[in-house]
Design an enzyme around this catalytic site. Structure first.
Site, mmCIF file in Angstrom:
data_model
loop_
_atom_site.group_PDB
_atom_site.id
_atom_site.type_symbol
_atom_site.label_atom_id
_atom_site.label_comp_id
_atom_site.label_asym_id
_atom_site.label_seq_id
_atom_site.Cartn_x
_atom_site.Cartn_y
_atom_site.Cartn_z
ATOM 1 N N PRO A 1 0.672 -0.902 0.041
ATOM 2 C CA PRO A 1 -0.097 -0.526 -0.539
ATOM 3 C C PRO A 1 0.774 0.892 -0.513
ATOM 4 C CG PRO A 1 -0.285 -0.855 1.693
ATOM 5 C CD PRO A 1 0.911 -2.064 0.873
ATOM 6 N N GLY B 1 3.876 3.356 5.242
ATOM 7 C CA GLY B 1 4.512 3.472 6.410
ATOM 8 C C GLY B 1 4.889 2.089 5.652
ATOM 9 N N LEU B 2 5.092 1.195 4.348
ATOM 10 C CA LEU B 2 5.122 0.307 4.345
ATOM 11 C C LEU B 2 6.460 0.022 3.300
ATOM 12 C CD1 LEU B 2 2.618 -2.007 4.658
ATOM 13 C CD2 LEU B 2 4.302 -1.974 6.506
ATOM 14 N N GLY B 3 7.121 1.178 3.191
ATOM 15 C CA GLY B 3 8.020 1.453 2.166
ATOM 16 C C GLY B 3 8.255 1.351 0.630
ATOM 17 N N SER B 4 6.630 2.017 0.493
ATOM 18 C CA SER B 4 6.390 1.396 -1.182
ATOM 19 C C SER B 4 7.041 2.098 -1.727
ATOM 20 C CB SER B 4 4.864 1.459 -1.403
ATOM 21 O OG SER B 4 5.055 2.669 -2.330
ATOM 22 N N ALA C 1 10.024 3.387 -1.981
ATOM 23 C CA ALA C 1 11.381 2.590 -1.650
ATOM 24 C C ALA C 1 11.626 1.380 -2.625
ATOM 25 C CB ALA C 1 12.620 2.493 -0.439
ATOM 26 N N ALA C 2 10.722 0.305 -2.337
ATOM 27 C CA ALA C 2 10.785 -0.858 -2.786
ATOM 28 C C ALA C 2 10.705 -0.758 -4.044
ATOM 29 C CB ALA C 2 9.441 -2.074 -2.821
ATOM 30 N N ASP D 1 14.680 3.599 4.812
ATOM 31 C CA ASP D 1 13.844 2.219 3.779
ATOM 32 C C ASP D 1 14.272 1.348 2.481
ATOM 33 O OD1 ASP D 1 11.571 3.904 5.382
ATOM 34 O OD2 ASP D 1 10.846 3.795 3.955
HETATM 35 O O1 PMV Z 1 6.687 6.333 5.901
HETATM 36 P P1 PMV Z 1 7.670 5.737 5.550
HETATM 37 O O2 PMV Z 1 7.797 4.393 5.214
HETATM 38 O O3 PMV Z 1 8.090 6.685 4.520
HETATM 39 O O4 PMV Z 1 8.992 6.080 6.990
HETATM 40 C C1 PMV Z 1 9.339 6.930 7.360
HETATM 41 C C2 PMV Z 1 10.365 7.111 8.511
HETATM 42 C C3 PMV Z 1 10.635 8.306 8.836
HETATM 43 O O5 PMV Z 1 11.876 8.030 9.923
HETATM 44 C C4 PMV Z 1 9.486 8.811 9.591
HETATM 45 C C5 PMV Z 1 11.799 8.850 8.246
HETATM 46 C C6 PMV Z 1 13.076 8.572 7.224
HETATM 47 O O6 PMV Z 1 13.481 8.941 6.019
HETATM 48 O O7 PMV Z 1 13.244 7.771 8.122
#
Ligand code: PMV
Length: 316
Positions: free
Chosen positions: A96, A100-103, A105-106, A147
Site C-alpha cells: 500500500p 509506512g510500508l516502504g512502497s 523505496a521498493a 527505507d
Molecule cells: O513512512 P515511511 O515508510 O516512509 O517511513 C518514514 C520513516 C521516517 O523516519 C519518518 C522518515 C525517514 O526518512 O526515516
C-alpha cells in the site's frame, strides 16, 4: 522474447522512526508478504514505463524531471553509462502506498535491479540502495535512508544516518500483526511537521529523539539476545514518545487500544505515522483474536508476519 523481472519487499520500522532523521539509530525489517515487481520486455520504440496499479503509462522522454519512476530509470542508466533500451518496464506493487510500508523505496529497488539485469549488468547492494535513496529524496526531501537500505538488503537492519548499515540476527523470531488504518499519510507531511516542531522547541524535541534512541538500543539488545518478552513494553514506550512528537492519530490509537484489550503485548505506529500502519506484537495463541479485534476497530487490512524467520530472497 527476453523478459527480466526483479522484486523488492515492503518494510516496517520496528523502532526509531522520525528520530532517525536526526541521527539517532532505528531498526527496520523487511516484510516479504508484500512486494513491488518490475518486469522488462523489448518493444519497438522508446523506453516506456507502465505503472499498472496507478493506471499510468508514459515514455521516459516525456516524464518530468521529478517523476520518481523515471528518476529510478535515469539514475540507473547514468550509473551504467547506458542508453535507454527499446523496452517496456511494467511496475506492479502489492505494497500500500503512503502507509509506512516502504512502497516508494521498493518500487525504486525493483526498477533498478530489473533494468541493470536487462542491460546485462550487476549492481552491488550499496549502489542499488544509494540510487534508491536519491529517488527517495523526491518523495520526501530529507529521507534518513533507512527505507532504501532495508528494502535493498532484505534483512533486519540497524541504521544510523551517515554510517554503514548493519544487518543483524534475530535470536528468537516473533509474531507481528500489521494493521492498516486505511488513512494515507505521505511521509513528507509528518516529517515536515516534526521539523517545524523542532524549530519551535529544539531542546524538547532533541530530548525526545534521545529517548527514542535509547529505546532502539534496548530493543536491539533484546532482539539479539532472544528476550522477546521485553519488546512489548519497549514498543509502548516508543509509541508514547511518538505521540509526544505529534505523529500519532486517533485511528492509530483506537486500533492500539483494541489490540491491547484483545491480548496484544505491545503496539506502535510504524513509519511516518499520522495514519498508515500500526504494528502489534502478539503471542500465537491470541493472534486470531487480536487480528479480529483490529478489523472490528476499523483496520482495513491486517497482515501477519513472523520477524526473524529465514527470509526467501525476494530478488527475482
Ligand atoms: O513512512 P515511511 O515508510 O516512509 O517511513 C518514514 C520513516 C521516517 O523516519 C519518518 C522518515 C525517514 O526518512 O526515516
Amino acid at each position: 522474447m527476453t523478459v527480466i523481472s526483479a522484486s523488492a519487499p515492503g518494510k516496517i520500522i520496528l523502532f526509531g522512526e522520525h528520530a532517525v532523521v536526526y541521527d539517532r539509530p532505528a531498526i527496520a525489517v523487511p516484510v516479504t508478504q508484500v512486494k513491488a515487481t518490475a518486469e522488462i520486455k523489448a518493444r519497438t520504440g522508446n523506453l516506456q514505463i507502465t505503472a499498472a496499479d496507478l493506471g499510468r503509462s508514459f515514455l521516459l522522454d516525456d516524464a518530468p524531471p521529478n517523476d520518481p519512476l523515471a528518476t529510478a530509470v535515469r539514475l540507473t542508466l547514468e550509473q551504467l553509462k547506458a542508453s535507454p533500451p527499446a523496452a517496456t518496464i511494467l511496475v506492479r506493487s502489492t505494497i500500500p502506498i503512503a502507509s509506512g510500508l516502504g512502497s516508494g523505496a521498493a518500487v525504486s529497488v525493483a526498477i533498478i535491479r530489473a533494468l541493470a539485469s536487462y542491460l546485462g549488468a550487476r549492481l552491488g547492494n550499496e549502489i542499488i540502495s544509494d540510487l534508491a535513496f536519491r529517488v527517495e529524496k523526491i518523495h520526501h526531501g530529507t529521507p534518513s535512508g533507512i527505507d532504501n537500505n532495508v528494502v535493498t538488503f532484505c534483512r533486519p537492519v540497524y541504521f544510523r544516518r551517515g554510517r554503514p548499515v548493519q544487518t543483524f540476527q534475530i535470536e528468537t523470531p516473533f509474531q507481528l500483526l500489521i494493521a492498516d488504518t486505511g488513512i494515507l499519510s505521505p511521509t513528507k507531511v509528518t516529517v515536515g511537521d516534526v521539523r517545524r516542531g523542532r524549530q519551535v522547541r529544539p531542546a524538547h524535541y532533541e530530548a525526545l529523539f534521545d529517548q527514542i534512541g535509547q529505546v532502539v538500543e534496548r530493543a536491539r539488545a533484546a532482539i539479539e539476545s532472544g528476550q522477546v518478552y521485553r519488546l512489548g513494553a519497549l514498543m509502548m514506550r516508543n509509541q508514547a514518545l511518538l505521540e509526544q512528537l505529534n505523529v500519532s492519530s486517533p485511528q492509530l490509537e483506537t486500533l492500539s487500544q483494541a489490540a491491547l484489550a484483545a491480548g496484544a503485548e505491545g503496539a506502535k505506529l510504524s513509519g511516518a505515522g499520522g495514519g498508515g500502519n500500526l504494528i502489534v506484537l502478539v503471542q500465537p495463541e491470541v493472534e486470531a483474536a487480536v487480528s479480529q479485534a483490529l478489523l472490528r476497530a476499523g483496520a482495513v487490512n491486517v497482515i501477519a508476519t513472523r520477524v526473524g524467520q529465514v527470509i526467501d530472497e525476494v530478488e527475482g
